[in-house]
Design a protein around this motif. Structure first.
Motif, PDB file in Angstrom:
ATOM      1  N   LEU A  74       8.577  11.644  -3.729  1.00 20.83           N
ATOM      2  CA  LEU A  74       8.988  10.416  -3.059  1.00 20.83           C
ATOM      3  C   LEU A  74       7.802   9.463  -3.002  1.00 20.83           C
ATOM      4  O   LEU A  74       6.711   9.854  -2.586  1.00 20.83           O
ATOM      5  CB  LEU A  74       9.446  10.698  -1.619  1.00 20.83           C
ATOM      6  CG  LEU A  74      10.832  11.285  -1.399  1.00 20.83           C
ATOM      7  CD1 LEU A  74      11.000  11.667   0.068  1.00 20.83           C
ATOM      8  CD2 LEU A  74      11.912  10.303  -1.800  1.00 20.83           C
ATOM      9  N   TRP A  75       8.023   8.222  -3.426  1.00 14.13           N
ATOM     10  CA  TRP A  75       7.054   7.167  -3.126  1.00 14.13           C
ATOM     11  C   TRP A  75       7.355   6.638  -1.735  1.00 14.13           C
ATOM     12  O   TRP A  75       8.512   6.570  -1.323  1.00 14.13           O
ATOM     13  CB  TRP A  75       7.145   6.031  -4.147  1.00 14.13           C
ATOM     14  CG  TRP A  75       6.538   6.366  -5.472  1.00 14.13           C
ATOM     15  CD1 TRP A  75       7.194   6.624  -6.638  1.00 14.13           C
ATOM     16  CD2 TRP A  75       5.141   6.469  -5.772  1.00 14.13           C
ATOM     17  NE1 TRP A  75       6.299   6.902  -7.644  1.00 14.13           N
ATOM     18  CE2 TRP A  75       5.029   6.808  -7.138  1.00 14.13           C
ATOM     19  CE3 TRP A  75       3.977   6.329  -5.022  1.00 14.13           C
ATOM     20  CZ2 TRP A  75       3.799   7.000  -7.765  1.00 14.13           C
ATOM     21  CZ3 TRP A  75       2.760   6.516  -5.650  1.00 14.13           C
ATOM     22  CH2 TRP A  75       2.679   6.844  -6.995  1.00 14.13           C
ATOM     23  N   ALA A  76       6.318   6.275  -1.026  1.00 11.40           N
ATOM     24  CA  ALA A  76       6.493   5.790   0.346  1.00 11.40           C
ATOM     25  C   ALA A  76       5.574   4.606   0.594  1.00 11.40           C
ATOM     26  O   ALA A  76       4.481   4.513   0.021  1.00 11.40           O
ATOM     27  CB  ALA A  76       6.199   6.898   1.348  1.00 11.40           C
ATOM     28  N   ARG A 117       0.868  -1.176   0.000  1.00 11.80           N
ATOM     29  CA  ARG A 117       0.000   0.000   0.000  1.00 11.80           C
ATOM     30  C   ARG A 117       0.901   1.220   0.000  1.00 11.80           C
ATOM     31  O   ARG A 117       1.701   1.409   0.910  1.00 11.80           O
ATOM     32  CB  ARG A 117      -0.907  -0.016   1.225  1.00 11.80           C
ATOM     33  CG  ARG A 117      -2.088   0.938   1.140  1.00 11.80           C
ATOM     34  CD  ARG A 117      -3.167   0.598   2.152  1.00 11.80           C
ATOM     35  NE  ARG A 117      -2.733   0.786   3.518  1.00 11.80           N
ATOM     36  CZ  ARG A 117      -2.886  -0.122   4.491  1.00 11.80           C
ATOM     37  NH1 ARG A 117      -3.477  -1.279   4.235  1.00 11.80           N
ATOM     38  NH2 ARG A 117      -2.461   0.124   5.718  1.00 11.80           N
ATOM     39  N   ILE A 118       0.788   2.049  -1.031  1.00 11.12           N
ATOM     40  CA  ILE A 118       1.764   3.104  -1.269  1.00 11.12           C
ATOM     41  C   ILE A 118       1.091   4.465  -1.419  1.00 11.12           C
ATOM     42  O   ILE A 118      -0.104   4.568  -1.676  1.00 11.12           O
ATOM     43  CB  ILE A 118       2.610   2.816  -2.525  1.00 11.12           C
ATOM     44  CG1 ILE A 118       1.709   2.804  -3.769  1.00 11.12           C
ATOM     45  CG2 ILE A 118       3.363   1.501  -2.374  1.00 11.12           C
ATOM     46  CD1 ILE A 118       2.491   2.725  -5.073  1.00 11.12           C
ATOM     47  N   GLY A 119       1.890   5.520  -1.254  1.00 16.18           N
ATOM     48  CA  GLY A 119       1.434   6.886  -1.473  1.00 16.18           C
ATOM     49  C   GLY A 119       2.627   7.767  -1.765  1.00 16.18           C
ATOM     50  O   GLY A 119       3.769   7.288  -1.867  1.00 16.18           O
ATOM     51  N   GLN A 120       2.391   9.065  -1.902  1.00 12.81           N
ATOM     52  CA  GLN A 120       3.448   9.992  -2.281  1.00 12.81           C
ATOM     53  C   GLN A 120       3.642  11.076  -1.224  1.00 12.81           C
ATOM     54  O   GLN A 120       2.697  11.491  -0.567  1.00 12.81           O
ATOM     55  CB  GLN A 120       3.098  10.698  -3.594  1.00 12.81           C
ATOM     56  CG  GLN A 120       2.873   9.782  -4.769  1.00 12.81           C
ATOM     57  CD  GLN A 120       2.385  10.573  -5.968  1.00 12.81           C
ATOM     58  OE1 GLN A 120       3.044  11.511  -6.417  1.00 12.81           O
ATOM     59  NE2 GLN A 120       1.232  10.211  -6.486  1.00 12.81           N
ATOM     60  N   THR A 121       4.875  11.531  -1.097  1.00 10.28           N
ATOM     61  CA  THR A 121       5.184  12.743  -0.335  1.00 10.28           C
ATOM     62  C   THR A 121       6.093  13.604  -1.203  1.00 10.28           C
ATOM     63  O   THR A 121       6.848  13.086  -2.025  1.00 10.28           O
ATOM     64  CB  THR A 121       5.904  12.424   0.991  1.00 10.28           C
ATOM     65  OG1 THR A 121       7.216  11.914   0.692  1.00 10.28           O
ATOM     66  CG2 THR A 121       5.137  11.398   1.798  1.00 10.28           C
ATOM     67  N   PRO A 122       6.044  14.914  -1.055  1.00  9.42           N
ATOM     68  CA  PRO A 122       6.964  15.757  -1.827  1.00  9.42           C
ATOM     69  C   PRO A 122       8.364  15.687  -1.237  1.00  9.42           C
ATOM     70  O   PRO A 122       8.531  15.522  -0.035  1.00  9.42           O
ATOM     71  CB  PRO A 122       6.375  17.159  -1.666  1.00  9.42           C
ATOM     72  CG  PRO A 122       5.648  17.103  -0.364  1.00  9.42           C
ATOM     73  CD  PRO A 122       5.136  15.696  -0.222  1.00  9.42           C
TER      74      PRO A 122
END
Length: 764
Positions: free
Chosen positions: A752-754, A662-667
């Motif tokens: 950034l993918w996290a 399960r992934i998301g993004q951060t700047p």
């Protein structure tokens, strides 16, 4: 302010309340007083209870009005204030007593209450104690209290440069500070990310320096809309309003104007102030440490002195904080003009130049009756004897300052940094990854081992700090700060021998209820049960424990929320896959924290959230928010901001497995030391949007090296999704695996993918 050296030593030597049974019969008072003697009976507040003040005593009347308002807010009847004449029977009486400064005496009997102090501050703190006792129950316990603080400086630093708070929100924080006898609001008003105080001589500081271009989702708008600049500032009238509001509650506001570093906002507004004479390329939207320092021209000092003169006019406190921290000197080192100045002044190096710079500012402020406070870096080139050192890099720094004869304030990182997380739970708000627990902070000894009495006398206080990179709302600030700030309040007020975790923690339901009454958010996560699952045949074993270990855990399996009479958790539960389990912590039959819905399933057994994975690689781990949505709740990841790498230790993939991430993004908006860090990352090969690479970890070093097990491409839908996405791959049967490590390849540096969570379901 003259530092109050440790007071009432005989009282401080009295026995502390170490017995849990004794703690249970003791009222919740924070901070704990210097001397507390219980008496027989109680005093009942009723609608007929008057508050009596001496005739013509305007200060006492103002305190009486504050006490009445506090009690009314806590649900007590509004009380009538009576001036002059004999004290009525059954009254709360304020009178002038023998103790000066912040000290007071408080006598409570069934016949009435008397608060006695020479100074208005003491009257106010006696009133605060009455308010706290009134929130303990229907009546005030009879007692005799003699009280005075241990330290003169009991502070809290609020960063309004990274994210602003409204005037009303700052007043709410001031109310909460006053309720626990904190007396200094250190207000961080400028930094690389923004200049927040109106300066009439230099309007571009706020017309330019108070606004930045947002990063990530904050900058995105549907066409044809453009980004909305982020920022704002406080007018001088608003700052004066806050100063006056705080002063009425015995709180001194000490402004901080950072120099010579953390100056990007000012140099962006006025580039001639910088070393290069140009607008900084880095911009103001990154977090971290920037290389932009003021130059050392006379014109720059004229600017700073004019600014500080306006600041002094707004803030009457005898102190002004000048920062002095994290001044990365590579621009000074590279500048022929700066190097020539160092030579002309006969200085050894750039550290000595910083000392010269700060001492020149200190000399100007001394002409205005102000004494400077600086972070402990100002010691490095030598500081004027009158400078107060704020020791953020540990107790040893405070000891060093004291050895050199400087007064010092202990504000050690990470313990006193309220942007550090309060537990290891995945439910904590975003912030620094370092741990600062309520218990660890409460039991912290602010005096270094081996300090002489003379050196210890230079420790004039303690302070908690909150930097707001990850606290974009005032509610987030409050959640991160409380209840830990109440522990700092006791460290600052109560003698070490009188502090007791059993007594303090037993009163937490009352303390948290007081915060609710004040409308202040607080973190309940450290009190809440955390679950650990383990296989138990064809069922699952569930162990429950809270991070702080305070109170008792009650649970329910019928789908309803647990109550104080629900079954008591005493040993691991054995439940069927899919069972409905809810758990909550209770203390004194009152809930602490929220209800936890616990996923009792094989999938949960095989899932680890990012907070529970290990890290490898060169990284600065943080709890960071996703890019989306722009407003409201966002997913939070435990990730690194340079080359993030997550490790699942002892993964079961001997027979193969299905991996779901399960992934998301951060700047990516970080700077460190010499400027924007060179970030090494690999380009994706399977998708233009990025990919997750899963490897068999073959080394225990700082890298993720080993046999690739799977590459999971990220599609356009995930890249543009406002929230979390799932990607899945099959892991082949791999013998001899202990650890699996995961990294992302990404198309560019600025995102950034996290990982939010990873599930590895072994094949059978």
């Amino acid at each position: 302010m003259t530092a109050l050296r440790p007071l009432m030593l005989a009282l401080a030597a009295a026995s502390c309340l170490a017995s849990p049974a004794l703690a249970a019969s003791t009222p919740a008072l924070v901070p704990w007083p210097a001397a507390y003697a219980p008496q027989s009976g109680t005093f009942k507040l009723t609608a007929k209870t008057p508050i009596h003040v001496p005739a013509g005593d305007a200060e006492a009347k103002a305190v009486a009005q504050q006490l009445r308002d506090m009690l009314t807010r806590a649900g007590k009847p509004p009380l009538k204030i009576v001036e002059g004449g004999a004290v009525p029977a059954g009254a709360i009486a304020l009178k002038r007593g023998d103790h000066t400064g912040e000290a007071y005496d408080l006598e409570i009997s069934p016949a009435g209450v008397t608060i006695a102090a020479v100074d208005r501050k003491g009257l106010f703190y006696g009133a605060v104690t009455v308010w706290q006792l009134a929130t303990n129950g229907p009546a005030l316990p009879a007692a005799s209290i003699q009280d005075a603080p241990r330290y003169a400086w009991r502070g809290f630093m609020l960063d309004s440069a990274r994210h602003m708070q409204s005037v009303a929100e700052i007043k709410r924080l001031i109310d909460a500070m006053a309720a626990y006898k904190l007396n200094v609001l250190h207000w961080h008003l400028n930094d690389d990310q923004g200049w927040r105080l109106e300066i009439k001589a230099y309007p571009k500081l706020t017309s330019v320096g108070a606004w930045r271009t947002p990063k990530g989702a904050d900058a995105w708008r549907p066409a044809p809309a453009k980004y909305e600049p982020y920022g704002g500032f406080y007018t001088q009238d608003q700052a004066r309003e806050i100063v006056a509001y705080a002063a009425a509650r015995n709180i001194m506001v000490v402004p901080e104007i950072e120099l010579p570093g953390h100056a990007t906002a000012a140099i962006t507004a006025y580039p001639e102030l910088g070393v290069t004479g140009k607008v900084p390329e880095s911009g103001m939207s990154d977090w971290g440490v920037f290389p932009n320092l003021y130059n050392v021209d006379d014109a720059t000092f004229a600017f700073l002195e004019t600014v500080l003169d306006e600041v002094v006019d707004i803030f009457p406190a005898p102190y002004l904080h000048i920062g002095g921290d994290e001044a990365i000197k590579n621009q000074w080192q590279a500048s022929p003009k700066i190097q020539a100045k160092i030579k002309d002044l006969g200085l050894e190096n750039e550290d000595k130049l910083q000392s010269w710079f700060i001492n020149r500012i200190a000399a100007h402020l001394a002409t205005k009756g102000r004494r400077i406070v600086g972070w402990d870096e100002i010691l490095e080139g030598g500081a004027q004897q009158s400078s107060i050192i704020m020791a953020w890099r540990g107790v040893d720094r405070a000891a060093e300052a004291a050895r050199h004869g400087h007064d010092t304030i202990l504000t050690a990182h990470p313990q006193f940094y309220m942007d550090s997380r309060q537990s290891l739970s995945a439910n904590e708000p975003p912030g620094r990854s370092e741990l600062s627990t309520l218990k660890g902070l409460y039991t912290f000894n602010e005096l270094a081992e081996g300090m002489t009495p003379e050196q210890a006398s230079h420790v004039i206080g303690v302070q908690a700090n909150t930097f707001t990179e990850h606290q974009r709302t005032a509610k987030r600030v409050e959640t991160m700060v409380f209840p830990r700030l109440t522990a700092v309040a006791e460290l600052g007020w109560t003698q070490l021998a009188r502090r007791d975790w059993n007594r303090y923690s037993h009163g937490l339901p009352v303390t948290l209820g007081q915060l609710d009454t004040l409308g202040v958010a607080h973190d309940g996560v450290p009190f809440e049960p955390e679950a650990t699952l383990a296989p138990a045949g064809n069922r699952l074993s569930v162990s429950l424990a809270s991070a702080l270990g305070v109170g008792e855990i009650r649970y329910a399996t019928d789908g309803k929320a647990p109550t104080a009479t629900s079954p008591l958790y005493a040993e691991p539960l054995t439940l069927t896959d899919g069972a409905k389990l809810k758990a909550r912590t209770f203390l004194n039959r009152q809930p602490l924290g929220g209800v936890r819905d616990i996923d009792v399933s094989t999938r949960a057994l095989n899932t680890r959230v990012s907070s529970h994975l290990k890290f490898c690689g060169e990284t600065v781990p943080l709890r960071m928010e996703a890019d989306f949505p722009r407003e409201g709740q966002r997913p939070v990841f435990m990730t690194g901001n340079y080359r993030p790498c997550w490790v699942w230790e002892s993964a079961d993939i001997a027979k193969g497995a299905t991996l779901t991430a399960r992934i998301g993004q951060t700047p990516f908006n970080f700077q460190l030391a010499g400027g924007r860090r060179i970030v090494d990352f690999n380009k994706p090969t399977t998708s233009p949007y990025g990919e997750l690479v899963v490897r068999k970890r073959e080394t225990s070093g700082p890298t993720c090296e080993g046999q690739p097990l799977a590459i999971l491409p990220i599609d356009a839908a995930a890249a543009g999704k406002a929230g979390l996405s799932e990607i899945t791959a099959k892991i082949p049967a791999t013998a001899g695996v202990k650890d699996v490590c995961m990294t992302f390849n990404r198309p560019n540096r600025d995102m950034l993918w996290a990982l939010d969570a990873v599930t590895i379901e072994p094949s059978r």
